[in-house]
Write an enzyme that holds these catalytic residues in place. Structure first.
Site, PDB file in Angstrom:
ATOM      1  N   TYR A  80      -1.214  -6.742   1.780  1.00 44.46           N
ATOM      2  CA  TYR A  80      -0.913  -5.384   2.260  1.00 44.46           C
ATOM      3  C   TYR A  80      -1.953  -5.003   3.313  1.00 44.46           C
ATOM      4  O   TYR A  80      -1.786  -4.048   4.064  1.00 44.46           O
ATOM      5  CB  TYR A  80      -0.877  -4.389   1.099  1.00 44.46           C
ATOM      6  CG  TYR A  80      -0.094  -3.137   1.400  1.00 44.46           C
ATOM      7  CD1 TYR A  80       1.282  -3.177   1.591  1.00 44.46           C
ATOM      8  CD2 TYR A  80      -0.743  -1.916   1.515  1.00 44.46           C
ATOM      9  CE1 TYR A  80       1.995  -2.025   1.876  1.00 44.46           C
ATOM     10  CE2 TYR A  80      -0.032  -0.751   1.797  1.00 44.46           C
ATOM     11  CZ  TYR A  80       1.331  -0.819   1.978  1.00 44.46           C
ATOM     12  OH  TYR A  80       2.038   0.329   2.266  1.00 44.46           O
TER      13      TYR A  80
ATOM     14  N   TYR B 115       1.778   4.149  -0.748  1.00 41.96           N
ATOM     15  CA  TYR B 115       2.021   2.996  -1.617  1.00 41.96           C
ATOM     16  C   TYR B 115       0.812   2.775  -2.518  1.00 41.96           C
ATOM     17  O   TYR B 115      -0.322   3.051  -2.124  1.00 41.96           O
ATOM     18  CB  TYR B 115       2.319   1.746  -0.757  1.00 41.96           C
ATOM     19  CG  TYR B 115       2.667   0.549  -1.582  1.00 41.96           C
ATOM     20  CD1 TYR B 115       3.748   0.587  -2.457  1.00 41.96           C
ATOM     21  CD2 TYR B 115       1.909  -0.621  -1.520  1.00 41.96           C
ATOM     22  CE1 TYR B 115       4.060  -0.502  -3.247  1.00 41.96           C
ATOM     23  CE2 TYR B 115       2.213  -1.720  -2.302  1.00 41.96           C
ATOM     24  CZ  TYR B 115       3.295  -1.648  -3.174  1.00 41.96           C
ATOM     25  OH  TYR B 115       3.584  -2.718  -3.959  1.00 41.96           O
TER      26      TYR B 115
END
Ligand code: NAI
Length: 267
Positions: free
Chosen positions: A159, A149
């Protein structure tokens, strides 16, 4: 729709947990394109039992392996070699952060949990490739992929330590890709748009992530089916000389500074 792009190819697919998983869609598409493969996941994920349906629909064997355990991986690769001889492709679709799961803030990270998540999400890719390399079980022009990602390159709050794990994962792809080059095997990571899955939805504010990425991507977010198609292309003989790359598969998100859709929200 099948073009027989993977006819005769054999592989191992890690990480199909349920029918939302990216690996699940990849397995279905690889099957459609004529590949045969073994499905693998952590023993605890296999106890949930959903993989049996995928195994049935794709005519695959299922074998448990904790991807952080060299012993488990060795058994898995021995089984793959016994079944197929050499193999052509591997998908690493594995990720997990204990800090994300338990809602621990990045600035106050728990280092034991960090180590666990790093091992599962990044080092396991090295372990998988190490076993494949040592057993010399990849056919020439084989293809190894992991999913990543863009938080590896840019900061996305929440995240958390997965961003650092993804940076490490992408670096492993470059480093091991060099050595696998000697065996004419390619190693790449695909940097995928945010996608609704069990792992994805575990990230705080995931709905916001998805909406923002959609508005920032001229082609819109790539979904799990789009990702499966890209994986098929990367496993096929049409991409033989692509290696040691982090390939953005995100509808243009990674190259967009801003879009009119986003400007309109602030104007
Ligand atoms: P998922 O939750 O369906 O897949 C994650 C898989 O990792 C599960 O099958 C889980 O059982 C497996 N796993 C966890 N610990 C393991 C271990 N010790 N050994 C073996 N397997 C283990 O979620 P998803 O989204 O399909 O994730 C697949 C990959 O795609 C991950 O690397 C994820 O970071 C990546 N990715 C996901 C995005 C998203 O928004 N969903 C975006 C970009 C990349």
């Amino acid at each position: 729709m099948s073009n027989g792009l993977l006819k005769g190819k054999k592989g191992i697919i890690f990480g199909a947990l349920n029918n939302q998983s990216i690996a699940w869609k990849v397995a279905e598409r690889c099957h459609e394109e004529g590949a045969e493969f073994i499905l693998s996941n952590a023993p605890i994920a296999m106890r949930m039992g959903e993989m049996d349906a995928l195994a049935k629909s794709t005519g695959s064997d299922v074998m448990g392996a904790d991807a952080t355990s060299l012993e488990d991986l060795e058994k898995l690769f021995d089984a793959a070699i016994a079944k197929f001889g050499k193999i052509d492709f591997i998908l690493h679709s594995i990720g997990m952060s204990v800090n994300v799961r338990k809602g621990k803030h990045y600035t106050d990270i728990n280092y034991d949990w960090l180590q666990k998540g790093w091992d599962v999400s990044a080092v396991s890719f090295h372990k998988v490739m190490r076993i494949a390399y040592e057993k010399d079980c990849m056919n020439e022009w084989g293809s190894i992929l992991a999913l990543t990602y863009i938080a590896a390159q840019r900061t996305f709050p929440d995240y958390n330590d997965m961003a650092d794990n993804k940076s490490y994962l992408e670096s492993i792809a470059r480093s091991f890709g060099y050595y696998f080059g000697e065996k004419k095997v390619r190693v790449n990571t695909i940097s995928q748009s945010p996608t609704v899955t069990t792992a994805g939805s575990g990230v705080k504010g995931f709905g916001g992530f998805m909406g923002y990425a959609e508005a920032m991507s001229p082609l819109g977010n790539a979904d799990a089916n789009d990702c499966a198609n890209y994986c098929v292309a990367m496993f096929s003989d049409l991409t033989k000389k692509v290696t040691m790359q982090n390939l953005f598969h995100d509808g243009g998100f990674s190259s967009s500074g801003v879009t009119h859709k986003v400007i309109e929200k602030f104007d």
